[in-house]
Design an enzyme around this catalytic site. Sequence first.
Site, PDB file in Angstrom:
ATOM      1  N   HIS A  47      -3.807  -9.412   3.382  1.00 11.10           N
ATOM      2  CA  HIS A  47      -5.010  -9.196   3.591  1.00 11.10           C
ATOM      3  C   HIS A  47      -5.454 -10.295   4.493  1.00 11.10           C
ATOM      4  CE1 HIS A  47      -6.497  -8.348  -1.040  1.00 11.10           C
ATOM      5  NE2 HIS A  47      -6.110  -7.324  -0.319  1.00 11.10           N
TER       6      HIS A  47
ATOM      7  N   ARG B 103       1.029  -1.227  -0.003  1.00 11.05           N
ATOM      8  CA  ARG B 103       0.023   0.023   0.121  1.00 11.05           C
ATOM      9  C   ARG B 103       0.809   1.465  -0.287  1.00 11.05           C
ATOM     10  NH1 ARG B 103      -1.918  -3.668   3.860  1.00 11.05           N
ATOM     11  NH2 ARG B 103      -3.870  -4.319   3.612  1.00 11.05           N
TER      12      ARG B 103
ATOM     13  N   HIS C  70      -2.756   2.543  -6.092  1.00 12.27           N
ATOM     14  CA  HIS C  70      -3.464   1.581  -5.557  1.00 12.27           C
ATOM     15  C   HIS C  70      -3.550   0.508  -7.212  1.00 12.27           C
ATOM     16  CE1 HIS C  70      -5.002  -0.318  -2.423  1.00 12.27           C
ATOM     17  NE2 HIS C  70      -6.200  -0.949  -2.829  1.00 12.27           N
TER      18      HIS C  70
ATOM     19  N   LYS D 239      -1.796  -2.712   7.934  1.00 12.46           N
ATOM     20  CA  LYS D 239      -2.805  -2.472   8.710  1.00 12.46           C
ATOM     21  C   LYS D 239      -2.950  -2.918  10.009  1.00 12.46           C
ATOM     22  CE  LYS D 239      -6.011  -0.849   4.932  1.00 12.46           C
ATOM     23  NZ  LYS D 239      -7.454  -1.251   4.514  1.00 12.46           N
TER      24      LYS D 239
ATOM     25  N   ARG E 182      -0.902  -1.668  -6.911  1.00 12.22           N
ATOM     26  CA  ARG E 182      -1.170  -2.706  -6.094  1.00 12.22           C
ATOM     27  C   ARG E 182      -1.934  -3.793  -6.808  1.00 12.22           C
ATOM     28  NH1 ARG E 182      -1.331  -4.423  -0.763  1.00 12.22           N
ATOM     29  NH2 ARG E 182      -3.409  -4.787   0.155  1.00 12.22           N
TER      30      ARG E 182
ATOM     31  N   TYR F 150      -9.555 -10.643  -7.407  1.00 14.83           N
ATOM     32  CA  TYR F 150      -8.483 -10.727  -8.431  1.00 14.83           C
ATOM     33  C   TYR F 150      -8.669 -11.765  -9.555  1.00 14.83           C
ATOM     34  CZ  TYR F 150      -6.445  -6.935  -5.982  1.00 14.83           C
ATOM     35  OH  TYR F 150      -6.170  -5.929  -5.121  1.00 14.83           O
TER      36      TYR F 150
END
Length: 309
Positions: A278, A150, A252, A174, A255, A287
């Site tokens: 994730h 990110r 993004h 995150k 990414r 995806y």
Amino acid sequence: MTGGDWIEPFLEAASAERGAAGNTIAAYGADLKDFREFLKESGASFDAAQRNDILSYIKKLDAAGMSASTRSRRMSAIRQLYRFAYEEGWRSDNPASRIRNPRKARTLPKYLTEEEVSRLLEAAGETGKTDCEKARNACMLELLYATGMRVSELVSLPLDATEGNPDMLLIVGKGSKDRMVPLSAPARKKLLEWRRRRKQQEDSGPAKGRKKSKFLFPSRGKAGHFDRVRFYLLIKQIAASAGLEHELVTPHRLRHAFATHLLANGADLISVKTLLGHADVSSTEIYTLILDERLKSLVFERHPLATGN
């Protein structure tokens, strides 16, 4: 505790106990203040609000044309606030517990093709006022595509995470969750060149004698590192230099390109999930839908019987 006093304690707890990122905390704060204003208009407050008050708020957002994803985020903030209030004993019930999030339309992530990424990476090494800036820009774009980071993870990357000639890079994602991602040979080459240029800059000229930054991509700004807005503008500049439609090129999308290109070339879903950081594989599965659409397009466009002739 009165309803108007709930937001700050909740945000402090979310930051300290749950490790929520700064951007998440800011978004929750803005969302909850908006909900508080809605309640005030109807003469209610956090401590007196009922299920119908929350439903009325979500309906109001829908009527105003707010996207399902934003409404879902606001509902998540409200749900977490009331869960926290229940745990703290501020309420004996949780009026948000059985309210479902608005259903989000599932849209395919937009990404760059391999050819577009190649043009972007080449242009990055030619964009900048000085050789040092060009080396930095080339390194940033190469790392972003090579690791799927990110942009917030990229710009805040610590210098000591790249010591030596690393084959792997430790990324803090995150919720302060760590993950290791491998570095490709081109990415390592660009990284070493930027570190060399960066050291030269710190050891000479106007930068000489200043306190050395702990970040790989330092800045004189308050955060001490290159910020996301500045990088967003930079990637637009590089896209224009590469002859790409700059409005379609975002950090993004690099990414998304990382994940899509890996899957297209045989990587398994769990590995891509791990590399992206994730929490759930369902976030990565989208995806695979891109690949499904590409396969359909190939059949419809290339198969001799597809045209019906």
